[in-house]
Motif scaffolding. Structure first.
Motif, PDB file in Angstrom:
ATOM      1  N   THR A 109       0.804  -1.223   0.000  1.00 58.72           N
ATOM      2  CA  THR A 109       0.000   0.000   0.000  1.00 58.72           C
ATOM      3  C   THR A 109       0.839   1.275   0.000  1.00 58.72           C
ATOM      4  N   GLY A 110       2.127   1.150   0.245  1.00 51.27           N
ATOM      5  CA  GLY A 110       2.975   2.333   0.320  1.00 51.27           C
ATOM      6  C   GLY A 110       2.797   3.130   1.601  1.00 51.27           C
ATOM      7  N   ARG A 111       2.223   2.487   2.619  1.00 47.58           N
ATOM      8  CA  ARG A 111       1.989   3.170   3.886  1.00 47.58           C
ATOM      9  C   ARG A 111       2.963   2.681   4.947  1.00 47.58           C
ATOM     10  N   LYS A 112       3.051   3.445   6.021  1.00 46.72           N
ATOM     11  CA  LYS A 112       3.792   3.026   7.210  1.00 46.72           C
ATOM     12  C   LYS A 112       2.784   3.015   8.354  1.00 46.72           C
ATOM     13  N   LEU A 113       2.075   1.890   8.445  1.00 47.82           N
ATOM     14  CA  LEU A 113       0.884   1.782   9.288  1.00 47.82           C
ATOM     15  C   LEU A 113       1.091   0.769  10.403  1.00 47.82           C
ATOM     16  N   GLY A 114       0.696   1.138  11.602  1.00 48.87           N
ATOM     17  CA  GLY A 114       0.610   0.212  12.715  1.00 48.87           C
ATOM     18  C   GLY A 114      -0.849   0.010  13.081  1.00 48.87           C
ATOM     19  N   HIS A 115      -1.235  -1.238  13.349  1.00 46.63           N
ATOM     20  CA  HIS A 115      -2.638  -1.574  13.569  1.00 46.63           C
ATOM     21  C   HIS A 115      -2.844  -2.055  14.991  1.00 46.63           C
ATOM     22  N   VAL A 116      -3.657  -1.331  15.757  1.00 51.33           N
ATOM     23  CA  VAL A 116      -4.054  -1.771  17.094  1.00 51.33           C
ATOM     24  C   VAL A 116      -5.211  -2.742  16.931  1.00 51.33           C
ATOM     25  N   HIS A 117      -4.964  -4.015  17.200  1.00 52.66           N
ATOM     26  CA  HIS A 117      -5.991  -5.039  16.971  1.00 52.66           C
ATOM     27  C   HIS A 117      -6.929  -5.192  18.165  1.00 52.66           C
ATOM     28  N   LEU A 118      -6.382  -5.216  19.363  1.00 46.16           N
ATOM     29  CA  LEU A 118      -7.173  -5.503  20.553  1.00 46.16           C
ATOM     30  C   LEU A 118      -6.780  -4.549  21.674  1.00 46.16           C
ATOM     31  N   LEU A 119      -7.790  -3.974  22.320  1.00 47.40           N
ATOM     32  CA  LEU A 119      -7.564  -3.088  23.459  1.00 47.40           C
ATOM     33  C   LEU A 119      -8.731  -3.264  24.419  1.00 47.40           C
ATOM     34  N   GLY A 120      -8.449  -3.553  25.664  1.00 43.04           N
ATOM     35  CA  GLY A 120      -9.528  -3.759  26.612  1.00 43.04           C
ATOM     36  C   GLY A 120      -9.072  -3.580  28.047  1.00 43.04           C
ATOM     37  N   THR A 121     -10.045  -3.321  28.918  1.00 43.72           N
ATOM     38  CA  THR A 121      -9.789  -3.161  30.350  1.00 43.72           C
ATOM     39  C   THR A 121     -10.762  -4.033  31.121  1.00 43.72           C
ATOM     40  N   ARG A 122     -10.240  -4.756  32.081  1.00 35.65           N
ATOM     41  CA  ARG A 122     -11.049  -5.659  32.887  1.00 35.65           C
ATOM     42  C   ARG A 122     -12.050  -4.872  33.733  1.00 35.65           C
ATOM     43  N   ARG A 123     -13.240  -5.449  33.905  1.00 33.83           N
ATOM     44  CA  ARG A 123     -14.214  -4.858  34.822  1.00 33.83           C
ATOM     45  C   ARG A 123     -13.571  -4.666  36.204  1.00 33.83           C
ATOM     46  N   GLY A 124     -13.891  -3.553  36.825  1.00 31.10           N
ATOM     47  CA  GLY A 124     -13.314  -3.251  38.124  1.00 31.10           C
ATOM     48  C   GLY A 124     -12.081  -2.372  38.031  1.00 31.10           C
ATOM     49  N   PHE A 125     -11.529  -2.238  36.799  1.00 30.31           N
ATOM     50  CA  PHE A 125     -10.343  -1.395  36.601  1.00 30.31           C
ATOM     51  C   PHE A 125     -10.589  -0.304  35.563  1.00 30.31           C
ATOM     52  N   ARG A 126     -11.868  -0.107  35.215  1.00 29.71           N
ATOM     53  CA  ARG A 126     -12.186   0.917  34.223  1.00 29.71           C
ATOM     54  C   ARG A 126     -12.248   2.297  34.875  1.00 29.71           C
ATOM     55  N   ARG A 127     -12.214   3.325  34.024  1.00 27.33           N
ATOM     56  CA  ARG A 127     -12.273   4.729  34.464  1.00 27.33           C
ATOM     57  C   ARG A 127     -11.057   5.104  35.317  1.00 27.33           C
ATOM     58  N   MET A 128      -9.942   4.420  35.092  1.00 31.15           N
ATOM     59  CA  MET A 128      -8.716   4.725  35.835  1.00 31.15           C
ATOM     60  C   MET A 128      -7.607   5.233  34.919  1.00 31.15           C
ATOM     61  N   GLY A 129      -7.868   5.292  33.625  1.00 33.59           N
ATOM     62  CA  GLY A 129      -6.852   5.759  32.686  1.00 33.59           C
ATOM     63  C   GLY A 129      -5.957   4.674  32.129  1.00 33.59           C
ATOM     64  N   LEU A 130      -6.278   3.399  32.407  1.00 34.54           N
ATOM     65  CA  LEU A 130      -5.418   2.314  31.946  1.00 34.54           C
ATOM     66  C   LEU A 130      -5.479   2.143  30.427  1.00 34.54           C
ATOM     67  N   GLY A 131      -6.688   2.235  29.861  1.00 29.78           N
ATOM     68  CA  GLY A 131      -6.812   2.107  28.412  1.00 29.78           C
ATOM     69  C   GLY A 131      -6.049   3.201  27.689  1.00 29.78           C
ATOM     70  N   ARG A 132      -6.158   4.423  28.177  1.00 29.02           N
ATOM     71  CA  ARG A 132      -5.427   5.540  27.563  1.00 29.02           C
ATOM     72  C   ARG A 132      -3.922   5.307  27.648  1.00 29.02           C
ATOM     73  N   ALA A 133      -3.449   4.911  28.823  1.00 25.26           N
ATOM     74  CA  ALA A 133      -2.009   4.752  29.018  1.00 25.26           C
ATOM     75  C   ALA A 133      -1.434   3.656  28.122  1.00 25.26           C
ATOM     76  N   ILE A 134      -2.115   2.514  28.057  1.00 29.78           N
ATOM     77  CA  ILE A 134      -1.569   1.401  27.289  1.00 29.78           C
ATOM     78  C   ILE A 134      -1.667   1.665  25.785  1.00 29.78           C
ATOM     79  N   LEU A 135      -2.695   2.412  25.356  1.00 30.56           N
ATOM     80  CA  LEU A 135      -2.800   2.787  23.949  1.00 30.56           C
ATOM     81  C   LEU A 135      -1.696   3.774  23.577  1.00 30.56           C
ATOM     82  N   LEU A 136      -1.447   4.753  24.424  1.00 25.25           N
ATOM     83  CA  LEU A 136      -0.378   5.720  24.149  1.00 25.25           C
ATOM     84  C   LEU A 136       0.977   5.027  24.070  1.00 25.25           C
ATOM     85  N   GLU A 137       1.220   4.062  24.950  1.00 27.23           N
ATOM     86  CA  GLU A 137       2.475   3.321  24.882  1.00 27.23           C
ATOM     87  C   GLU A 137       2.602   2.580  23.549  1.00 27.23           C
ATOM     88  N   SER A 138       1.493   2.033  23.056  1.00 24.91           N
ATOM     89  CA  SER A 138       1.526   1.358  21.762  1.00 24.91           C
ATOM     90  C   SER A 138       1.839   2.338  20.632  1.00 24.91           C
TER      91      SER A 138
END
Length: 331
Positions: free
Chosen positions: A256-285
């Protein structure tokens, strides 16, 4: 002089012969068919023999039952269909993926594929004593595919965004709650714990089906698996609290001539939501994509995601670039 037979008109039946999948020998023809369709449909779904080899050998796929190929009278592959059939709960559902060579479209083959998929899922529902439902999908710009599905009794039930973000823009640093850490998954040693994390993260999502350990181990051992992009967030007590698995596909990027990274799966376990974990782990990716030389990140999201994933992605700079529609009908 030998004359060639006339080509079928757009609405006349096309002489075809279906057959089962024959394994490795079919992969080049299937890849050629799908990539010929992609060149016309422009869904950014290029594939390869190597990718198909992984996809068509996953443990839950019954190759003799769930795959079917169609050829014309000359033996040329003109159609391919695959059913994904999860374990039933209150209902037996199945997802039909199908592609027809552009020159062979609108001549009855698509209807034959739908009939096959509906009959298969109906039979399984009857054997298991539950109602049966057939699902399929279309891009929102694929007007012919949408009209065909609706004309066959399917209804749109869900919309999904494909979203992208430029990695040339600044990427904030990940910030974790006190006591949490981000690290790479410990491979097969954490496989069962990761499966539990996945299932508890998606249990309240639309059309969720339990992931099984054997399926996860298969993908961990697949040649496409990239352990350097398989991240987990760990709680102070050692619980796996969130995860993000991504891939960089060099063959896709070269094609395709692109330089693309694909985030396939992202999730947070019940009981640990609304703590910023999804944001942090996505930013690290995203930082890992950029370090690898990528210029764009991609992910997908259910527009009605109950955990607020779409708002999270938009807040980090992702924007929709394509919309997919899930269709279904009772059979």
């Amino acid at each position: 002089m030998k004359l060639s037979p006339p080509l079928p008109t757009p609405h006349s039946p096309l002489p075809t012969l279906w057959r089962p999948y024959r394994g490795e020998a079919d992969l080049p023809a299937i890849a050629d068919l799908l990539n010929t369709c992609e060149a016309v449909d422009r869904l950014e779904e290029w594939t390869s023999v190597d990718k198909l080899r992984v996809d068509l050998n996953e443990p839950d796929l019954d190759q003799s039952r769930d795959l079917r190929l169609w050829e014309d009278v000359s033996g040329t592959l003109i159609g391919f269909a695959q059913m994904w059939i999860p374990e039933p709960d209150e209902i037996q559902d199945g997802f039909l993926y199908f592609r027809v060579l552009p020159a062979a479209r609108n001549q009855g083959l698509e209807t034959e594929m739908l009939t096959w998929g509906a009959a298969l899922v109906r039979q399984l529902g009857q054997e298991r004593g539950v109602p049966a439902k057939l699902r399929s999908g279309a891009n929102d710009t694929s007007s012919d595919r949408i009209a065909f599905l609706e004309g066959n009794g399917f209804q749109a039930v869900r919309h999904f965004y494909r979203m992208e973000r430029s990695l040339t823009l600044p990427i904030p640093a990940p910030k974790l709650p006190s006591g949490f850490i981000l690290r790479l998954v410990n491979g097969a040693n954490e496989a069962q714990a990761w499966v539990d994390l996945f299932n508890q993260s998606f249990v309240d999502h639309w059309n969720h089906h339990e992931l099984k350990l054997d399926d996860h181990l298969y993908w961990l051992n697949a040649p496409t698996y990239q352990p350097e992009l398989d991240l987990v967030a760990i709680a102070p007590d050692g619980t796996l609290a969130a995860f993000c698995y991504s891939e960089i596909n060099p063959e896709y990027n070269q094609r395709t001539g692109r330089k693309l990274g694909h985030v396939h799966l992202l999730g947070t376990r019940r009981g640990f939501r609304r703590m910023g974990l999804g944001r942090a782990i996505l930013l690290e990716s995203l930082h890992r994509f950029k370090a690898a030389g990528m210029e764009t990140a991609r992910l997908g999201v259910d527009t009605q995601n109950p955990s607020g994933a779409r708002r999270l992605y938009e807040s980090i700079g992702f924007s929709p670039v394509k919309t997919g529609i899930a269709f279904e009908k009772l059979v």
